[in-house]
Design a protein around this motif. Sequence first.
Motif, PDB file in Angstrom:
ATOM      1  N   HIS A   5      51.544 -64.885 -62.766  1.00 29.95           N
ATOM      2  CA  HIS A   5      52.411 -64.205 -63.520  1.00 29.95           C
ATOM      3  C   HIS A   5      53.075 -63.060 -62.861  1.00 29.95           C
ATOM      4  CE1 HIS A   5      50.862 -66.772 -66.696  1.00 29.95           C
ATOM      5  NE2 HIS A   5      49.776 -66.446 -66.455  1.00 29.95           N
ATOM      6  N   ASP A   7      55.357 -60.632 -61.139  1.00 28.34           N
ATOM      7  CA  ASP A   7      57.084 -60.730 -60.643  1.00 28.34           C
ATOM      8  C   ASP A   7      57.339 -60.850 -59.340  1.00 28.34           C
ATOM      9  OD1 ASP A   7      57.685 -59.804 -63.118  1.00 28.34           O
ATOM     10  OD2 ASP A   7      57.266 -57.570 -62.979  1.00 28.34           O
ATOM     11  N   ARG A 257      53.437 -56.546 -62.448  1.00 27.75           N
ATOM     12  CA  ARG A 257      54.005 -56.585 -63.798  1.00 27.75           C
ATOM     13  C   ARG A 257      55.320 -55.711 -63.819  1.00 27.75           C
ATOM     14  NH1 ARG A 257      51.009 -60.230 -63.826  1.00 27.75           N
ATOM     15  NH2 ARG A 257      49.605 -60.978 -65.505  1.00 27.75           N
TER      16      ARG A 257
END
Length: 323
Positions: A5, A7, A257
Amino acid sequence: MTDEHADPPTHTGAVRRHAAPASGTSWRSAPGLAARGGLVGMAESVPGISGGTVALITGLYDQLLAAASQVVHAGRELVQGVAQGHGLRPAGRALRAVDWRFLAPVLGGMVVVLLASLNTIAPLLEENPVPVRSVFFGMIAVSVLVPLSMMPRRFRPLDAVLLLGAAVVGFFFVGLPPSQVVDPSLWYVAGSAAVAINALVLPGVSGSTLLVILGLYIPVQQAVENRDLAFLGAFVVGAAVGLASFVKLLHWLLEHRRQGTMAVLAGLMIGSLRALWPWQDADGGLLAPDDASAVVGPLLLALAGAAVVGALFWWESTRDGDE
């Protein structure tokens, strides 16, 4: 193993100019770094202004957070080395990995200007609150563009939700009434410092505002003036513990994130504008201007502050485009 997950990497100029460099910093950059660190220190002396926000504006943010994370790692290596009998070599290696040619001038400029600003900028705000807040309001309002420009992907509906939620939290938080603490205990001083110090790395949150809410803004000023070593020692220890506990988490969020984290930071900056509304009562309650003519001067000052930050933002963007 990679984070599914996380970026995706990005090569846009806005993000690249804030990323930590692969190689060490040159000592030739020290004067400029000290000056930018001084701006961060000045911001920390004024309630309502976040040092983290200024670090973003001046392009120090990612590199400063990475250096702080390296120092925290070195501290852990030192404690583990002593406790487990491994000696000081692991801590020494970790300390040598810190980019001191970047960190030393930034921290030096920050501390010097912070101490000077406690007796200059803060009184200026007390004597001329409306014009001073007007300038800072314009500067911070335009600065919201900085974290938005550092997003690795296009703005998403989820980012809008995170931004709005953070803005509401920030608006409520800076509106909390100030506290008055007489003769605070050293435990309270250390705990408050552990919370307030995180404003250095969290844009939109002012360390001075936190101290005002916790009732320690005046006691800290008095401790500096009176050289109260016990008070200052407790404050430094609490600050070190708080920063060590938070900086690793924030560094991880920026690494894995980044999109959502930048949306939250932008929201906090928007919410923090409440503290810089030019017309306030003694407890920070929002007021309306007396009449329409009273708006012209503050509006022009806010536009001037916005123009200064906007020009800086444009200049750094065009400079990145030329590289």
